[in-house]
Write a protein that holds these residues in place. Structure first.
Motif, PDB file in Angstrom:
ATOM      1  N   GLU A 154      15.261 -19.774  -4.396  1.00 28.48           N
ATOM      2  CA  GLU A 154      15.288 -21.583  -4.680  1.00 28.48           C
ATOM      3  C   GLU A 154      14.554 -21.997  -5.317  1.00 28.48           C
ATOM      4  O   GLU A 154      15.447 -23.073  -5.986  1.00 28.48           O
ATOM      5  CB  GLU A 154      15.577 -21.641  -2.638  1.00 28.48           C
ATOM      6  N   SER A 155      13.257 -22.011  -5.811  1.00 28.22           N
ATOM      7  CA  SER A 155      12.738 -23.080  -6.414  1.00 28.22           C
ATOM      8  C   SER A 155      13.021 -22.615  -7.809  1.00 28.22           C
ATOM      9  O   SER A 155      13.685 -23.785  -8.791  1.00 28.22           O
ATOM     10  CB  SER A 155      10.788 -22.259  -6.501  1.00 28.22           C
ATOM     11  N   LEU A 156      13.303 -20.918  -8.351  1.00 28.49           N
ATOM     12  CA  LEU A 156      13.838 -20.905  -9.934  1.00 28.49           C
ATOM     13  C   LEU A 156      14.765 -21.518  -9.395  1.00 28.49           C
ATOM     14  O   LEU A 156      15.551 -21.886 -11.209  1.00 28.49           O
ATOM     15  CB  LEU A 156      13.871 -19.631  -9.547  1.00 28.49           C
ATOM     16  N   LYS A 157      15.936 -21.088  -9.195  1.00 29.97           N
ATOM     17  CA  LYS A 157      17.269 -22.085  -9.257  1.00 29.97           C
ATOM     18  C   LYS A 157      17.558 -23.210  -9.439  1.00 29.97           C
ATOM     19  O   LYS A 157      17.551 -23.764 -10.473  1.00 29.97           O
ATOM     20  CB  LYS A 157      18.221 -21.164  -7.937  1.00 29.97           C
ATOM     21  N   ARG A 158      16.975 -23.902  -8.368  1.00 29.20           N
ATOM     22  CA  ARG A 158      16.638 -25.881  -8.463  1.00 29.20           C
ATOM     23  C   ARG A 158      15.600 -25.615  -9.928  1.00 29.20           C
ATOM     24  O   ARG A 158      16.503 -26.653 -10.668  1.00 29.20           O
ATOM     25  CB  ARG A 158      15.946 -26.131  -7.727  1.00 29.20           C
ATOM     26  N   THR A 159      15.207 -25.254 -10.409  1.00 25.01           N
ATOM     27  CA  THR A 159      14.821 -25.524 -11.442  1.00 25.01           C
ATOM     28  C   THR A 159      16.076 -25.311 -12.846  1.00 25.01           C
ATOM     29  O   THR A 159      15.624 -26.272 -13.534  1.00 25.01           O
ATOM     30  CB  THR A 159      13.549 -24.899 -12.218  1.00 25.01           C
ATOM     31  N   TYR A 160      16.074 -24.447 -12.834  1.00 25.54           N
ATOM     32  CA  TYR A 160      16.975 -23.903 -13.964  1.00 25.54           C
ATOM     33  C   TYR A 160      18.214 -24.577 -13.930  1.00 25.54           C
ATOM     34  O   TYR A 160      18.781 -25.032 -15.106  1.00 25.54           O
ATOM     35  CB  TYR A 160      17.642 -22.421 -13.272  1.00 25.54           C
ATOM     36  N   GLU A 161      18.554 -25.331 -13.166  1.00 22.87           N
ATOM     37  CA  GLU A 161      19.392 -25.930 -13.000  1.00 22.87           C
ATOM     38  C   GLU A 161      19.388 -26.967 -13.459  1.00 22.87           C
ATOM     39  O   GLU A 161      20.291 -28.412 -13.749  1.00 22.87           O
ATOM     40  CB  GLU A 161      20.397 -25.865 -11.520  1.00 22.87           C
ATOM     41  N   ARG A 162      18.494 -27.726 -12.932  1.00 22.50           N
ATOM     42  CA  ARG A 162      18.321 -29.075 -12.939  1.00 22.50           C
ATOM     43  C   ARG A 162      16.674 -29.528 -13.989  1.00 22.50           C
ATOM     44  O   ARG A 162      16.380 -30.874 -14.860  1.00 22.50           O
ATOM     45  CB  ARG A 162      17.499 -29.785 -11.694  1.00 22.50           C
ATOM     46  N   ARG A 163      15.975 -28.612 -14.439  1.00 16.33           N
ATOM     47  CA  ARG A 163      14.699 -28.762 -15.311  1.00 16.33           C
ATOM     48  C   ARG A 163      14.585 -27.277 -16.042  1.00 16.33           C
ATOM     49  O   ARG A 163      12.919 -26.880 -15.848  1.00 16.33           O
ATOM     50  CB  ARG A 163      13.261 -29.267 -14.420  1.00 16.33           C
ATOM     51  N   PRO A 164      15.242 -27.064 -16.556  1.00 24.26           N
ATOM     52  CA  PRO A 164      15.050 -25.490 -16.901  1.00 24.26           C
ATOM     53  C   PRO A 164      13.963 -25.137 -18.090  1.00 24.26           C
ATOM     54  O   PRO A 164      13.561 -24.697 -18.501  1.00 24.26           O
ATOM     55  CB  PRO A 164      16.636 -25.073 -18.088  1.00 24.26           C
ATOM     56  N   GLU A 165      13.871 -26.365 -18.964  1.00 23.18           N
ATOM     57  CA  GLU A 165      13.191 -26.205 -20.357  1.00 23.18           C
ATOM     58  C   GLU A 165      11.608 -26.779 -19.525  1.00 23.18           C
ATOM     59  O   GLU A 165      10.485 -25.964 -20.075  1.00 23.18           O
ATOM     60  CB  GLU A 165      12.862 -27.647 -20.918  1.00 23.18           C
ATOM     61  N   LEU A 166      11.139 -26.280 -17.663  1.00 21.03           N
ATOM     62  CA  LEU A 166       9.887 -26.422 -17.383  1.00 21.03           C
ATOM     63  C   LEU A 166       9.709 -24.933 -16.826  1.00 21.03           C
ATOM     64  O   LEU A 166       8.546 -24.447 -16.827  1.00 21.03           O
ATOM     65  CB  LEU A 166      10.003 -26.639 -15.596  1.00 21.03           C
ATOM     66  N   ILE A 167      10.895 -23.857 -17.086  1.00 18.27           N
ATOM     67  CA  ILE A 167      10.543 -22.679 -16.864  1.00 18.27           C
ATOM     68  C   ILE A 167       9.939 -21.261 -17.746  1.00 18.27           C
ATOM     69  O   ILE A 167      10.707 -21.676 -18.805  1.00 18.27           O
ATOM     70  CB  ILE A 167      11.372 -21.855 -16.913  1.00 18.27           C
ATOM     71  N   ASN A 168       8.809 -21.148 -18.263  1.00 15.63           N
ATOM     72  CA  ASN A 168       8.084 -20.243 -19.188  1.00 15.63           C
ATOM     73  C   ASN A 168       7.885 -19.113 -18.493  1.00 15.63           C
ATOM     74  O   ASN A 168       7.474 -18.366 -17.749  1.00 15.63           O
ATOM     75  CB  ASN A 168       6.457 -20.672 -19.510  1.00 15.63           C
ATOM     76  N   GLU A 169       9.133 -17.952 -19.152  1.00 18.62           N
ATOM     77  CA  GLU A 169       9.516 -17.145 -18.934  1.00 18.62           C
ATOM     78  C   GLU A 169       8.251 -16.074 -18.652  1.00 18.62           C
ATOM     79  O   GLU A 169       8.058 -15.053 -17.632  1.00 18.62           O
ATOM     80  CB  GLU A 169      10.653 -16.303 -19.326  1.00 18.62           C
ATOM     81  N   GLU A 170       7.464 -16.051 -19.583  1.00 18.53           N
ATOM     82  CA  GLU A 170       5.804 -15.466 -19.679  1.00 18.53           C
ATOM     83  C   GLU A 170       5.338 -15.440 -19.149  1.00 18.53           C
ATOM     84  O   GLU A 170       4.793 -14.318 -18.561  1.00 18.53           O
ATOM     85  CB  GLU A 170       5.265 -15.660 -21.369  1.00 18.53           C
ATOM     86  N   LYS A 171       5.528 -16.995 -17.964  1.00 19.47           N
ATOM     87  CA  LYS A 171       4.281 -16.829 -16.690  1.00 19.47           C
ATOM     88  C   LYS A 171       4.772 -16.783 -15.746  1.00 19.47           C
ATOM     89  O   LYS A 171       3.869 -16.426 -14.573  1.00 19.47           O
ATOM     90  CB  LYS A 171       4.148 -18.280 -16.687  1.00 19.47           C
ATOM     91  N   LEU A 172       5.884 -16.314 -15.839  1.00 18.69           N
ATOM     92  CA  LEU A 172       6.400 -15.136 -14.224  1.00 18.69           C
ATOM     93  C   LEU A 172       6.170 -14.362 -13.788  1.00 18.69           C
ATOM     94  O   LEU A 172       6.286 -12.936 -14.929  1.00 18.69           O
ATOM     95  CB  LEU A 172       7.855 -15.171 -14.195  1.00 18.69           C
ATOM     96  N   SER A 173       5.506 -14.102 -12.657  1.00 19.11           N
ATOM     97  CA  SER A 173       4.894 -11.729 -12.281  1.00 19.11           C
ATOM     98  C   SER A 173       6.303 -11.331 -11.871  1.00 19.11           C
ATOM     99  O   SER A 173       7.949 -12.257 -12.604  1.00 19.11           O
ATOM    100  CB  SER A 173       4.506 -12.404 -10.665  1.00 19.11           C
ATOM    101  N   VAL A 174       5.889 -10.400 -12.251  1.00 16.50           N
ATOM    102  CA  VAL A 174       7.592  -9.516 -12.582  1.00 16.50           C
ATOM    103  C   VAL A 174       8.528  -9.627 -11.579  1.00 16.50           C
ATOM    104  O   VAL A 174       9.213  -9.318 -11.764  1.00 16.50           O
ATOM    105  CB  VAL A 174       6.551  -7.829 -12.136  1.00 16.50           C
ATOM    106  N   LYS A 175       8.236 -10.036 -10.035  1.00 19.07           N
ATOM    107  CA  LYS A 175       8.640 -10.665  -8.877  1.00 19.07           C
ATOM    108  C   LYS A 175       9.690 -11.726  -9.131  1.00 19.07           C
ATOM    109  O   LYS A 175      11.039 -12.200  -9.085  1.00 19.07           O
ATOM    110  CB  LYS A 175       8.165 -10.195  -7.613  1.00 19.07           C
ATOM    111  N   GLU A 176       9.325 -12.874  -9.878  1.00 20.42           N
ATOM    112  CA  GLU A 176       9.693 -13.721 -10.277  1.00 20.42           C
ATOM    113  C   GLU A 176      10.602 -13.668 -11.345  1.00 20.42           C
ATOM    114  O   GLU A 176      11.625 -14.016 -11.357  1.00 20.42           O
ATOM    115  CB  GLU A 176       8.310 -14.600 -11.001  1.00 20.42           C
ATOM    116  N   LYS A 177      10.151 -13.030 -12.293  1.00 17.64           N
ATOM    117  CA  LYS A 177      11.223 -12.758 -13.394  1.00 17.64           C
ATOM    118  C   LYS A 177      12.379 -11.864 -12.370  1.00 17.64           C
ATOM    119  O   LYS A 177      14.109 -12.040 -13.401  1.00 17.64           O
ATOM    120  CB  LYS A 177      10.519 -11.256 -14.160  1.00 17.64           C
ATOM    121  N   GLU A 178      11.754 -10.785 -11.945  1.00 14.98           N
ATOM    122  CA  GLU A 178      13.729 -10.405 -11.022  1.00 14.98           C
ATOM    123  C   GLU A 178      14.825 -11.663 -10.743  1.00 14.98           C
ATOM    124  O   GLU A 178      15.615 -11.285 -10.876  1.00 14.98           O
ATOM    125  CB  GLU A 178      13.161  -9.076 -10.221  1.00 14.98           C
TER     126      GLU A 178
END
Length: 249
Positions: A210-234
């Protein structure tokens, strides 16, 4: 932590500093503060702190002398505080900046008024320029209060629950997940079943999703996929699939 405020309107701070978490922090001894009216440091008989700008133009400009003298009155040899200028041209305040400032022992925050500051204040005296957004306020006092609240709440013991600050929006570079409390069914709107399950692994996974979803919908520029864990990327891939399917319907 010690915070000194240089301001022409010290009375503006009383309600904020003497209420809620900031009052608690002060009572606990987590921080102390001093309100300094830099008009008291003027050397002219009219106690003026501003003058007309060289070269002409609208508005008045704060003179360097009262502010330099005020800062020098509260610093000693070997004491190197962060001297912050509240200014709409400054670096925008972020959670990461608040965390950085929370590591300091002494902050001096200068609150201006009028058209601006003599440039020598900016170039010779300060260490940081901070803005709280792309708009102009009458003075720096309200911005200084925002900086104070964002910093002091991070000091040890202030919030009581140390996890609260760690899990805040922006502390993890993501927006926080949704929160629910009693009753579990309010006017037909129910709390997600997973939060009632007692399965903490599933709950943590739901919150991350839900945190990823809310960020992607509202502030996508905050997500740095390189810093996400394997589970978070999934989970993030699941989020994107869900949103893409919804947009196609």
């Amino acid at each position: 932590m010690k915070i000194d405020y240089l301001t022409l309107f010290p009375e503006m701070f009383s309600g904020v500093l003497q209420s809620s978490i900031l009052k608690r922090a002060h009572d606990l001894g987590a921080f102390s503060y001093q309100l300094i009216d830099f008009r008291d440091f003027t050397t002219n008989k009219h106690n003026k702190v501003d003058d007309y700008p060289y070269g002409g133009g609208a508005g008045m400009v704060l003179q360097p002398q009262p502010i330099f003298d005020a800062v020098e009155s509260i610093t000693t040899e070997g004491n190197n505080p962060r001297v912050i200028l509240m200014c709409p041209q400054g670096e925008t305040l972020t959670q990461q900046k608040a965390e950085e400032l929370a590591e300091e022992d002494h902050l001096i925050i200068i609150c201006g008024h009028y058209e601006g500051y003599d440039e020598r204040i900016r170039t010779e005296l300060i260490t940081d320029e901070i803005s709280i957004g792309d708009y102009v306020l009458t003075g720096g006092e309200l911005g200084a209060m925002v900086v104070t609240d964002s910093v002091v709440r991070l000091l040890p013991g202030v919030l009581g629950n140390e996890k609260s600050a760690v899990e805040d929006s922006f502390s993890t570079h993501l927006l926080e997940h949704p929160h629910y409390t009693r009753p579990s069914d309010f006017r037909g709107h129910k709390v997600p079943d997973v939060l009632l399950s007692g399965n903490h692994q599933k709950i943590d996974e739901w919150r991350t999703y839900e945190s990823l979803k809310r960020t992607y919908e509202r502030r996508p520029e905050l997500i740095n996929e390189e810093k996400l864990s394997v589970k978070e990327k999934e989970l993030f891939q699941q989020v994107k699939n869900e949103i893409n399917l919804a947009s196609e319907d």
